[in-house]
Design a protein around this motif. Structure first.
Motif, PDB file in Angstrom:
ATOM      1  N   LEU A 122     -42.050 -27.712  -3.005  1.00 12.45           N
ATOM      2  CA  LEU A 122     -42.103 -26.498  -2.033  1.00 12.45           C
ATOM      3  C   LEU A 122     -43.009 -26.842  -0.979  1.00 12.45           C
ATOM      4  CD1 LEU A 122     -41.263 -23.682  -1.073  1.00 12.45           C
ATOM      5  CD2 LEU A 122     -42.787 -22.742  -2.619  1.00 12.45           C
ATOM      6  N   LEU A 123     -42.783 -26.738   0.335  1.00 10.94           N
ATOM      7  CA  LEU A 123     -43.584 -26.666   1.517  1.00 10.94           C
ATOM      8  C   LEU A 123     -43.637 -25.503   1.992  1.00 10.94           C
ATOM      9  CD1 LEU A 123     -45.063 -28.405   3.616  1.00 10.94           C
ATOM     10  CD2 LEU A 123     -42.794 -28.615   4.857  1.00 10.94           C
ATOM     11  N   LEU A 124     -44.964 -24.874   2.225  1.00  8.23           N
ATOM     12  CA  LEU A 124     -45.301 -23.585   2.807  1.00  8.23           C
ATOM     13  C   LEU A 124     -45.501 -24.065   4.396  1.00  8.23           C
ATOM     14  CD1 LEU A 124     -47.792 -21.818   0.342  1.00  8.23           C
ATOM     15  CD2 LEU A 124     -45.197 -21.642   0.422  1.00  8.23           C
ATOM     16  N   VAL A 125     -44.750 -23.350   5.258  1.00  6.58           N
ATOM     17  CA  VAL A 125     -45.186 -23.539   6.916  1.00  6.58           C
ATOM     18  C   VAL A 125     -45.510 -21.999   7.091  1.00  6.58           C
ATOM     19  CG1 VAL A 125     -43.969 -23.808   8.865  1.00  6.58           C
ATOM     20  CG2 VAL A 125     -43.254 -25.021   6.874  1.00  6.58           C
ATOM     21  N   GLY A 126     -47.017 -22.243   7.474  1.00  3.31           N
ATOM     22  CA  GLY A 126     -47.737 -20.918   8.108  1.00  3.31           C
ATOM     23  C   GLY A 126     -47.335 -20.941   9.489  1.00  3.31           C
TER      24      GLY A 126
END
Length: 185
Positions: A42-46
């Protein structure tokens, strides 16, 4: 900055959510995310700047490894209303091809900017793109945006704290409160 530091501050009308309520809801959202992304990277993009607090506390609530990256986009001019024109101020450093991407937002207001952002990210070939937001204003939505994880639905009021600002003030307030209209009118 704790709530006690702004008690009596005429700029704040009321507290909507305390720090404890926010952290509790983020832990619940993290449990949902862990179930939904079990076995997947999973890649979290803020989305800067507002999502900094949400992203940090959501990531710390996850019992798994995640990667994080940041974007800065702008559709606000000098006022409190969206201009409708979106600019990328800082793009991602990560290639999204084949990745599971979870966009982390502080608040969804009209949905116009977020709709543009999601279309932009999907054009980069990810395996999936979903949205997690701490706050959503259903009454303010002008664009239908499919949000998978919502912390709280709130009234259509100007809110500050926990990353949300007015003229760069209140971001470090640990709670979320409504800003008095006399401040931004």
């Amino acid at each position: 900055m704790d709530q006690q530091h702004v008690e009596g501050d005429l700029d704040l009308e009321q507290t909507l959510f305390t720090e404890d309520q926010i952290l509790s809801r983020l832990r619940e959202m993290a449990a949902e995310i862990e179930r939904d992304y079990d076995g997947k990277d999973l890649l979290l993009v803020g989305v800067l700047k507002g999502a900094v607090m949400v992203m940090a506390d959501l990531a710390r609530s996850l019992d798994r490894h995640v990667e994080m990256d940041w974007m800065a986009i702008s559709s606000y001019g000098s006022g409190t209303k969206s201009s409708g024109v979106v600019r990328i101020l800082k793009d991602l450093d990560t290639d999204l091809a084949g990745r599971h991407v979870l966009v982390v937002e502080d608040i969804i207001d009209t949905g116009l900017t977020l709709s543009w952002l999601i279309a932009n990210l999907r054009s980069r070939g990810p395996a999936s793109v979903e949205i997690a937001t701490l706050l959503r204003k259903p009454e303010a939505l002008q664009m239908d945006v499919d949000v998978r994880y919502v912390g709280f639905d709130i009234p259509n009021a100007f809110v500050v704290g926990y990353g949300l600002d007015y003229a760069e003030r209140y971001r470090n307030l640990r709670c979320i409160g409504t800003l008095s209209p006399h401040v931004y009118s």
